[in-house]
Design an enzyme around this catalytic site. Structure first.
Site, short mmCIF file in Angstrom:
data_model
loop_
_atom_site.label_atom_id
_atom_site.label_comp_id
_atom_site.label_asym_id
_atom_site.label_seq_id
_atom_site.Cartn_x
_atom_site.Cartn_y
_atom_site.Cartn_z
N LYS A 103 -13.35 -50.98 -33.59
CA LYS A 103 -12.71 -50.51 -32.37
C LYS A 103 -12.64 -51.65 -31.36
O LYS A 103 -13.59 -52.44 -31.24
CB LYS A 103 -13.51 -49.33 -31.82
CG LYS A 103 -12.94 -48.65 -30.59
CD LYS A 103 -13.81 -47.45 -30.23
CE LYS A 103 -13.35 -46.74 -28.96
NZ LYS A 103 -14.22 -45.58 -28.65
N SER A 181 -11.37 -41.48 -28.09
CA SER A 181 -11.07 -42.89 -27.84
C SER A 181 -11.20 -43.75 -29.08
O SER A 181 -10.63 -44.83 -29.15
CB SER A 181 -11.93 -43.44 -26.70
OG SER A 181 -13.26 -43.62 -27.09
N SER A 205 -16.16 -39.11 -28.93
CA SER A 205 -15.13 -40.05 -29.35
C SER A 205 -15.35 -40.70 -30.71
O SER A 205 -14.54 -41.53 -31.12
CB SER A 205 -14.93 -41.14 -28.29
OG SER A 205 -14.08 -40.64 -27.28
#
Length: 503
Positions: A103, A181, A205
């Site tokens: 990420k 997210s 998330s």
């Protein structure tokens, strides 16, 4: 620097040049890390071949999903180094040679933007968890898109959108939202663009996008994984964790992320459900499709020898109210402390707000109301803030601890998500989520695929008390074995109807 996707990296000198049609590759969607490691040990597969196969999928499949921001130009070199280690009998473990995506709020020397154009100057160094991955021999394949600033810039933000990467799509139905997210990490793993990925969670998330994209997601106990070099929302709740197509892969990746000799894969046993006591928190009434999947999951538990106890988790409204206020203060304090480690980027929320107002892209989809609110937040020494944090954390822990103790439960199972909604840039609709108690408590939570609403995946989550990470993964693996429902995405362009997410 990370390479744009239009420019695939060159093959390093000395790497085997195998034509696409001749690659002796496994089914990437079905293969597990132990299976791949056995093939590499036997010489029927190399890390270079595996890495090149994932790079090809990024170059083709991801044109519709848009989950990968950029690939690392060193990926094939890392893979070739892994192959040389293995040839010398010096493989570093199961993760050696395995491609992993990160990420983009996780610092690497090549970048780390949290989705914001304000952070395009690269960090000085890798995050601690990236150093651990490199030490384990993993191939850092690249970075995934994410909901900008972890969905903490506006209450009207759209999951999966960032100023850097645009909109990530749900690989099962492309006009549906990938949620949360860590949206890019979940979608990329579902689309077999890497063997595993790393996401982060403050409140849902990891588990929410994993549920929406039909993969495994594990949010560990707070503190098990270093937060060094990760763009924060709140150090009181933030944690990185694995996302994978198989629980065993999540367990192997988690062991590396935690370090210290942890071996979560060794704790996975196929008969964990037999004789267990499982609380079922149904969250009924939000979604008929999810209710049906939960009922099916309850049948799986009972058929495999578990005693099912119907439970409700308490204090949810008070947890939610206290958490939100606390996060606003923590975001300002923790983010500005992080920004001071990044020369060349804005150093305060005030400077970020000004950057966004001057940028042609950043405010094109939604505003920055939470930034303005956080800019005016009290310091972390404020008594009102301290009471809010204490209330949120204590009540969240009680909500799980009291249920576990009252019914002598091993774990609590709950639905992870309702079916994905259509992305329309009017804000994420509030649907079903069970993530908050474990997220605010700092307790472990694992989601595993459990069924479908048409083509859209629905997961169930297993959660337990502080430090029960191995137990939660063990139950997730046993459920996965008893109900192997996951299937690869079909990349459908659209479906009629609309539905709900987590943060």
């Amino acid at each position: 620097m990370l390479l744009p996707l239009a420019a695939p990296p060159p093959v390093p000198v000395g790497a085997p040049a195998v034509p696409a049609a001749a690659d002796p590759l496994p089914d990437l969607d079905a293969a597990t890390i132990p299976q791949l490691a056995r093939r590499m040990d036997a010489g029927s597969l190399t890390s270079v071949e595996l890495t090149r196969a994932y790079l090809r999928r990024i170059d083709t499949v991801d044109r519709g999903v848009r989950s990968v921001l950029a690939v690392d130009p060193e990926a094939l070199r890392q893979a070739a180094e892994s192959d040389r280690r293995r040839a010398r009998g010096q493989a570093r473990g199961l993760m050696d040679g395995i491609p992993v995506l990160l990420k983009d709020n996780i610092d690497t020397r090549s970048g780390g933007t949290a989705g914001s154009r304000a952070l395009r100057v690269p960090p000085r160094d890798d995050a601690e968890l990236v150093r651990r991955l490199r030490e384990a021999g993993a191939v850092v394949l690249g970075k995934t898109n994410m909901s900008e600033w972890g969905n903490f810039r506006s209450p009207w933000s759209t999951s999966g959108w960032s100023g850097v990467g645009g909109q990530t799509n749900n690989p099962y139905v492309l006009d549906r939202n990938p949620c949360g997210s860590s949206s890019g990490s979940g979608a990329a793993v579902a689309a077999s663009l890497a063997q595993v990925a790393v996401g982060t969670e403050t409140d849902g998330s990891i588990v929410s996008p994993a549920g929406q994209s039909g993969v495994v997601g594990f949010k560990p106990t707070l503190g098990r994984v270093s937060g060094d070099g990760i763009v924060p929302i709140s150090t009181h709740q933030d944690t990185a964790g694995p996302m994978a197509r198989h629980v065993v892969d999540a367990a192997i990746l988690m062991s590396v992320l935690e370090g210290g000799g942890a071996d979560y894969a060794a704790a996975l046993t196929p008969d964990a459900l037999r004789g267990a006591r499982v609380g079922v928190w149904r969250r009924a009434g939000f979604s008929a499709e999810t209710d049906r999947v939960v009922e099916s999951a309850v049948d799986v538990l009972r058929r495999n020898g578990a005693t099912v106890v119907e439970v409700e988790l308490s204090h949810l409204d008070r947890i939610d109210a206290a958490e939100r206020s606390a996060l606003v203060t923590e975001f300002k304090h923790d983010l500005e402390a992080y920004l001071r480690t990044r020369p060349g980027v804005p150093q305060t929320l005030t400077e970020l707000i000004a950057f966004n107002e001057a940028d042609p892209v950043e405010l094109s989809r939604f505003g920055q109301e939470l930034f303005h609110e956080a800019e005016k937040a009290p310091p972390i020494t404020d008594p009102t803030y301290r009471e809010q944090r204490r209330t949120a954390t204590d009540l969240a822990r009680r909500s799980i601890d009291e249920v576990l103790a009252a019914h002598r439960l091993d774990v609590v199972m709950a639905p992870t998500n309702s079916p994905a909604w259509r992305t329309d840039y009017t804000g994420d609709p509030f649907g079903l989520s069970s993530a908050k108690p474990a997220a605010v408590a700092g307790y472990p939570n694992a989601t595993v695929p459990a069924g479908f609403a048409g083509p859209l995946p629905i997961g169930v989550s297993f959660m337990a008390g502080h430090g029960a990470d191995a137990r939660v993964l063990r139950f997730a693996a046993a459920f996965e074995r008893a109900a192997p429902v996951r299937r690869a995405p079909a990349y459908l362009p659209t479906l009629p109807g609309v539905t709900g997410c987590g943060s």
